[in-house]
Design a protein around this motif. Structure first.
Motif, PDB file in Angstrom:
ATOM      1  N   UNK A   1     -56.287  36.811  34.581  1.00  0.00           N
ATOM      2  CA  UNK A   1     -57.216  36.600  33.600  1.00  0.00           C
ATOM      3  C   UNK A   1     -57.942  35.118  34.376  1.00  0.00           C
ATOM      4  N   UNK A   2     -59.290  35.144  34.224  1.00  0.00           N
ATOM      5  CA  UNK A   2     -59.840  33.795  34.614  1.00  0.00           C
ATOM      6  C   UNK A   2     -59.984  33.119  33.301  1.00  0.00           C
ATOM      7  N   UNK A   3     -59.511  32.000  33.291  1.00  0.00           N
ATOM      8  CA  UNK A   3     -59.431  31.058  32.064  1.00  0.00           C
ATOM      9  C   UNK A   3     -60.494  30.012  32.366  1.00  0.00           C
ATOM     10  N   UNK A   4     -61.811  30.016  31.746  1.00  0.00           N
ATOM     11  CA  UNK A   4     -62.577  28.934  32.015  1.00  0.00           C
ATOM     12  C   UNK A   4     -62.217  27.750  31.704  1.00  0.00           C
TER      13      UNK A   4
ATOM     14  N   UNK B   1     -61.758  24.568  29.947  1.00  0.00           N
ATOM     15  CA  UNK B   1     -61.933  24.341  28.551  1.00  0.00           C
ATOM     16  C   UNK B   1     -62.205  22.662  28.363  1.00  0.00           C
TER      17      UNK B   1
ATOM     18  N   UNK C   1     -62.217  18.816  27.342  1.00  0.00           N
ATOM     19  CA  UNK C   1     -61.172  18.191  26.602  1.00  0.00           C
ATOM     20  C   UNK C   1     -60.009  18.577  26.255  1.00  0.00           C
ATOM     21  N   UNK C   2     -59.546  19.732  26.829  1.00  0.00           N
ATOM     22  CA  UNK C   2     -58.206  20.089  26.594  1.00  0.00           C
ATOM     23  C   UNK C   2     -57.522  20.426  27.914  1.00  0.00           C
ATOM     24  N   UNK C   3     -56.253  20.296  27.933  1.00  0.00           N
ATOM     25  CA  UNK C   3     -55.188  20.841  28.880  1.00  0.00           C
ATOM     26  C   UNK C   3     -54.421  21.778  28.838  1.00  0.00           C
ATOM     27  N   UNK C   4     -54.697  22.856  29.447  1.00  0.00           N
ATOM     28  CA  UNK C   4     -53.798  24.065  29.212  1.00  0.00           C
ATOM     29  C   UNK C   4     -52.456  24.025  30.057  1.00  0.00           C
ATOM     30  N   UNK C   5     -51.426  24.218  29.622  1.00  0.00           N
ATOM     31  CA  UNK C   5     -50.116  24.166  30.324  1.00  0.00           C
ATOM     32  C   UNK C   5     -49.500  25.554  30.141  1.00  0.00           C
ATOM     33  N   UNK C   6     -49.814  26.444  29.207  1.00  0.00           N
ATOM     34  CA  UNK C   6     -49.286  27.652  29.162  1.00  0.00           C
ATOM     35  C   UNK C   6     -50.308  28.635  28.485  1.00  0.00           C
ATOM     36  N   UNK C   7     -49.969  29.675  28.932  1.00  0.00           N
ATOM     37  CA  UNK C   7     -51.025  30.831  28.149  1.00  0.00           C
ATOM     38  C   UNK C   7     -50.169  32.132  28.267  1.00  0.00           C
ATOM     39  N   UNK C   8     -50.274  32.948  27.250  1.00  0.00           N
ATOM     40  CA  UNK C   8     -49.764  34.397  27.333  1.00  0.00           C
ATOM     41  C   UNK C   8     -50.805  35.234  26.701  1.00  0.00           C
ATOM     42  N   UNK C   9     -50.882  36.623  27.289  1.00  0.00           N
ATOM     43  CA  UNK C   9     -51.807  37.482  26.880  1.00  0.00           C
ATOM     44  C   UNK C   9     -51.214  38.839  26.567  1.00  0.00           C
TER      45      UNK C   9
ATOM     46  N   UNK D   1     -56.021  28.759  20.769  1.00  0.00           N
ATOM     47  CA  UNK D   1     -55.406  27.463  21.577  1.00  0.00           C
ATOM     48  C   UNK D   1     -54.569  26.541  20.434  1.00  0.00           C
TER      49      UNK D   1
ATOM     50  N   UNK E   1     -54.045  39.875  22.121  1.00  0.00           N
ATOM     51  CA  UNK E   1     -54.169  38.573  21.813  1.00  0.00           C
ATOM     52  C   UNK E   1     -53.856  37.717  22.851  1.00  0.00           C
ATOM     53  N   UNK E   2     -54.406  36.564  22.845  1.00  0.00           N
ATOM     54  CA  UNK E   2     -54.423  35.662  23.829  1.00  0.00           C
ATOM     55  C   UNK E   2     -54.087  34.127  23.383  1.00  0.00           C
ATOM     56  N   UNK E   3     -52.919  33.486  23.821  1.00  0.00           N
ATOM     57  CA  UNK E   3     -52.522  32.434  23.290  1.00  0.00           C
ATOM     58  C   UNK E   3     -52.709  31.137  24.529  1.00  0.00           C
ATOM     59  N   UNK E   4     -53.158  30.407  24.249  1.00  0.00           N
ATOM     60  CA  UNK E   4     -53.163  29.132  25.247  1.00  0.00           C
ATOM     61  C   UNK E   4     -52.345  27.906  24.539  1.00  0.00           C
ATOM     62  N   UNK E   5     -51.753  27.259  25.434  1.00  0.00           N
ATOM     63  CA  UNK E   5     -50.962  25.908  24.928  1.00  0.00           C
ATOM     64  C   UNK E   5     -51.167  25.061  25.771  1.00  0.00           C
ATOM     65  N   UNK E   6     -51.195  23.853  25.453  1.00  0.00           N
ATOM     66  CA  UNK E   6     -51.464  22.539  26.112  1.00  0.00           C
ATOM     67  C   UNK E   6     -51.869  21.405  24.951  1.00  0.00           C
ATOM     68  N   UNK E   7     -52.497  20.544  25.462  1.00  0.00           N
ATOM     69  CA  UNK E   7     -53.004  19.343  24.689  1.00  0.00           C
ATOM     70  C   UNK E   7     -54.432  19.333  24.282  1.00  0.00           C
ATOM     71  N   UNK E   8     -54.394  19.069  22.944  1.00  0.00           N
ATOM     72  CA  UNK E   8     -55.902  19.087  22.511  1.00  0.00           C
ATOM     73  C   UNK E   8     -56.697  17.782  22.744  1.00  0.00           C
TER      74      UNK E   8
ATOM     75  N   UNK F   1     -54.986  14.074  24.042  1.00  0.00           N
ATOM     76  CA  UNK F   1     -55.161  14.069  25.537  1.00  0.00           C
ATOM     77  C   UNK F   1     -55.295  12.383  25.617  1.00  0.00           C
TER      78      UNK F   1
END
Lengths: 126, 126
Positions: free
Chosen positions: A100-103, A105, A107-115, B85, B114-121, B125
DNA sequence: CTGTTAATGCAACTGAGTTGCAAATAAAGC
DNA sequence: GCTTTATTTGCAACTCAGTTGCATTAACAG
């Protein structure tokens, strides 16, 4: 802290993931090994294999945790981010092999994803 | 079967989702309304609002269920499929406003994702 | 084989969510 | 406003997935 000793349970659980190339839920494994290992053992071994980057986990729809083998992950970097598909008829869940291409985002830092995708698999689509 | 009567609890829970435009977890709502409503009521009302297509739900990382307002969904069709997110620092969870393109998967029928992203908002940040 | 220590099994636990049932209340009709 | 009906609510008890503490077992190094 991951696996330190190659115990019987570690070997058998790993073998299960080698034999089948699909995701297995905690409940799957607890049922399969209920004559041999305590559920506490199953949870702990899965936790450690995930710590080591050997398996990755994701939440299924109804609160049950699923595990699948990682490709090329290590203890420090989980790079194997891909969707999972769960069949609503037979319950079988496996990894899909597209990314999956995550654009980016702002002002956020993505460190984990699940789909997670759900629907009906090949066998149940009749 | 969804909401039939506009009860106090229905109004207040809906208002909470109107006031904030982010996702709320079941625990958020149980805490906020613990002086007024029983947790059983909270769970039941959320269930019914989801049945009606007013809210959609997704599983958070640690087994907690989250809800957010739907856009343009009805009782029969949940068309509002988008990523969520969750900030690992403050816990705030919200809907992201881009769509994920799911390629057509051969031999499977997808009916839910369902698509869940985790990180810092943004706020965390620094 | 021995000693050390990680892993295991067990019972009891936590926390999120659910169920059954009696009481409360929203809504419709008058 | 009152009555009736049926939905909703609160409560206690429950289920289920996962976790914890501790005594026992077993993997491993020497």
């Amino acid at each position: 802290m991951g696996i330190i000793r190659k115990t019987k349970s570690v070997k058998k659980i790993l073998n299960e993931f080698q034999v089948e190339s699909k995701a297995l839920s905690t409940l799957d494994l607890i049922h399969r090994f209920e004559a041999e290992f305590n559920k506490t053992t199953i949870y702990r071994v899965l936790d450690k294999l995930e710590d080591d980057g050997v398996l990755h986990s994701f939440q299924g729809k109804n609160g049950v945790k699923w595990y699948a083998k990682c490709e090329d992950c290590t203890e420090h970097k989980h790079s194997d981010i891909h969707p999972h598909f769960q069949c609503l008829s037979c319950g079988q869940t496996d990894c899909l092999d597209f990314s999956i291409h995550i654009p980016k985002i702002p002002n956020r830092e993505v460190s984990f994803s699940q789909f997670l995708l759900q629907g009906r698999c090949e066998k149940c689509l009749v």
